[in-house]
Design a protein around this motif. Sequence first.
Motif, PDB file in Angstrom:
ATOM      1  N   ARG A 123       0.829  -1.205   0.000  1.00  0.00           N
ATOM      2  CA  ARG A 123       0.000   0.000   0.000  1.00  0.00           C
ATOM      3  C   ARG A 123       0.864   1.256   0.000  1.00  0.00           C
ATOM      4  N   THR A 172      -7.636  -1.730   2.397  1.00  0.00           N
ATOM      5  CA  THR A 172      -8.237  -0.392   2.327  1.00  0.00           C
ATOM      6  C   THR A 172      -8.079   0.385   3.625  1.00  0.00           C
ATOM      7  N   HIS A 229      -3.857  13.553   5.926  1.00  0.00           N
ATOM      8  CA  HIS A 229      -4.874  13.107   4.966  1.00  0.00           C
ATOM      9  C   HIS A 229      -4.426  13.517   3.566  1.00  0.00           C
ATOM     10  N   GLN A 247      -7.415   7.173  -0.915  1.00  0.00           N
ATOM     11  CA  GLN A 247      -8.209   5.993  -0.607  1.00  0.00           C
ATOM     12  C   GLN A 247      -8.962   5.503  -1.847  1.00  0.00           C
ATOM     13  N   GLU A 248      -9.565   6.437  -2.572  1.00  0.00           N
ATOM     14  CA  GLU A 248     -10.281   6.047  -3.784  1.00  0.00           C
ATOM     15  C   GLU A 248      -9.331   5.428  -4.810  1.00  0.00           C
ATOM     16  N   MET A 294      -2.180   6.356   6.986  1.00  0.00           N
ATOM     17  CA  MET A 294      -2.144   7.519   6.104  1.00  0.00           C
ATOM     18  C   MET A 294      -0.918   8.417   6.361  1.00  0.00           C
ATOM     19  N   MET A 314      -6.859   2.862   6.130  1.00  0.00           N
ATOM     20  CA  MET A 314      -6.168   4.132   5.967  1.00  0.00           C
ATOM     21  C   MET A 314      -5.529   4.626   7.276  1.00  0.00           C
TER      22      MET A 314
END
Length: 824
Positions: free
Chosen positions: A70, A371, A324, A329-330, A376, A373
């Motif tokens: 990721r 997925t 952030h 994420q998308e 981040m 996060m």
Amino acid sequence: CLIFFSSCLPAKEPVCIQRGDPDNPQLSRDGDIILGGMFSFHSSWNDRKDTYMQKPLPLQCTSFNSREFRVAQAMLFAIEEINNSTDLLPGVSLGYKMYDTCGSIAQSIKVALALMNGNQIIFTAPEAPCTKPAQVQAIIGETSSSPCMAIATVIGPFYIPMISHLATCACLSDKTKYPSFLRTIPSDYYQSRALAHLVKHFGWTWVGAIRTNDDYGNKGIATFTETAQQLGICLEYSVSFFRTDPYEKIQKIIDIIKASTSKVIIGFLSHFDMDVLLHEFSLNNLTGYQWIGSESWIFDSQTAKMDIHHILDGAIGLYIPKAHVTGLQEFMLNFWETLFNCKFKELKSTAENPRECTGHEDLTGVQNIFTDMSLMPMFNNVYKGVYAVAHALHNILNCNKTCEKNILQHILKIYFKTKEGDEVYFDENGDPAAKYEIINWQPRKNSIMEFVTVGLYDASLPPDKHLPMVIIVHLFIQVPVSVCSEKCPPGTRKVLQKGRPVCCYDCIRCAEGEISNITDSVTCLRCPPEFWSNERRDTCIKKEAVFLSYEEIMGALLTAASLFGTCMTTGVALIFFKYRTTPIVRANNSELSFLLLFSLTLCFLCSLTFIGQPSEWSCMLRHVAFGITFVLCISCVLGKTMVVLMAFRATRPGSNVQKWFGPTQQRLCVTSFTVIQLIMCIIWLTVSPPFPFKNFKEFKDKITLECALGTSLGYWAVLGYIGLLSVLCFIFAFLARKLPDNFNEAKFITFSMLIFCAVWITFIPAYVSSPGKFSVAVEIFAILASSFGLLICIFFPKCYIILLKPERNTKKNMMGKGAPRSPS
């Protein structure tokens, strides 16, 4: 340095061939400018034993690491965003080559060389060298410090920038060794110091430490230990571990933890190593410890999910501030859709294939490792690293022909803000500003672990402002006690236990006259001279001032004795005055008798000047009065003795002694002796008079108020003069001992002088050895004893005759013509 070589081959055209097998990137894309990426898509590898009899097989990586994959996606997202931007690098496309290093240093170096040199077989002309520019302009990665050190050492001489998102070892800030290394995460120098301050904040002084056995763990704990020692924190143990270590090594660590007395463990570990240890700790039910975590694992959701036995509940540590990145994420969800052509929130099963996706699942609200996060901040570090390279390339492409074309120098000078408003810049060591959030593991329902921010630490503030930024709120943990020795209360001091760390000590009560008014004092402070320690030894209280006073029993008795002697002397004087015309009073010069009684009265009264609190005047008065009155007294006794002795010398035919020792001569003799003493006292008072003095040495807890002599010579001269007259008086009385019995005054004077001399001879050692006010009492006792001796021995026999035997108080009897005594 480059591992291409030229060799002569039978072909017509010379060819440059790469030595060894080519390494192909796991993810790649062509572009005008290529960026390299190095990530540990796998966290371990199969151990092998090379025999060196045949070519070693390629490294077999194991344990897929979704987190690193990721992280690589964050790099892909940043590159795609830049390629789609019209402001940054317009008309220029960025490509990438991403390699899997498996967490191996050897593999990391191999990958770095591949990124620099490329893997193609290159045909060149005979005269052309087998060299070419580096394939990539910059490298993003690696995750761990030790591989970064190895890679930075290799690529450093070529000044190819390497920007790591998670390599935190403080050693990488050394630009002499790693000139092209930069990072978007703070150095462990700050993290280690912040962890030490965090431990100190909770009052833990006795801790253990487990570290990854690489540069990240070893150097991180070294800095922590250095700071901890400055803060008074001790490490009971410090053990190292690496994920490829055998089981026996893990069991040894478990045994050390179980045998320890500390309840706090510093885990300076990579998340790979933490995951391995956590499994074994769970099997051994190693609960009940407070964990302090480094940024590598304290915010790792995968580690939290593995902790099914709640080994790490309440863990607290430092992590990169929350961040952030809009759209990331998308992007990741779309990536997985494209990769698997499947939306996998809930893998709806069918009877034919229970684990097969239908391809029509809804991804809204998907929560899984792909997925998640929660990492981040780490993704943001990669994002900022890619953008730093892009801004540097943009500056190079837009500068004129004379500007510096070295991308490394441009990266070191960049300053920009991301679309989220985060500032990005590097200091002279290639490090960002150190800012951390303090994270606390707080379990929620359904065994879900929540990472709660409970404080902040900002190293960019002045040093005295670092600690106030640690603001603890809503902690899950019940703060345990982890000390080698309990705190030493006020009134005691710490004494180190032999052979143990400085945090292990005994609490020793302060000595008399010393105090400690703080907890854990290392020394006891001595009270000022006029103060003394109380019973608890935590406060200095004013010493009691002691002196011979009228209120205490000894002072009252001596006062009574003095007044009684004065009254007795007055009574004798009244008797003598009443019977002053009688022969026994008139004999031997009654004038001397009255003067002697007067001087004895002064002697009794002068003892009172020794009682009471000393003052400047009383100190001078007591010694002068004593010296003069006693000389007057002894002078009178000496005069009476000489009168008795000369009376019989004068009865011899032709003797004219009486003419030379009449009343006038007697008065002159007494006056002369007294004036000599008076002159000595005046000299004493002029040169160095007695003065009030606070004696702190006689008693530890009291102040003795006494009179210092000023000069001892003056005191002993006055006393010696009295002694000299006493000896003379004794000699004269001794010479008159054979006179007729009726003139027995000489015998009484001899006896009185014997008592006087005995008293004052014994006075000297008693005075010197007596402490404080007792020396004053000894001096008063000597004055009274000698005065009573003179009064009783000289005057009581005469009073006896006057009052009880008046028939013997006749001139005839005084002349020795009375009735003869019967022989006895």
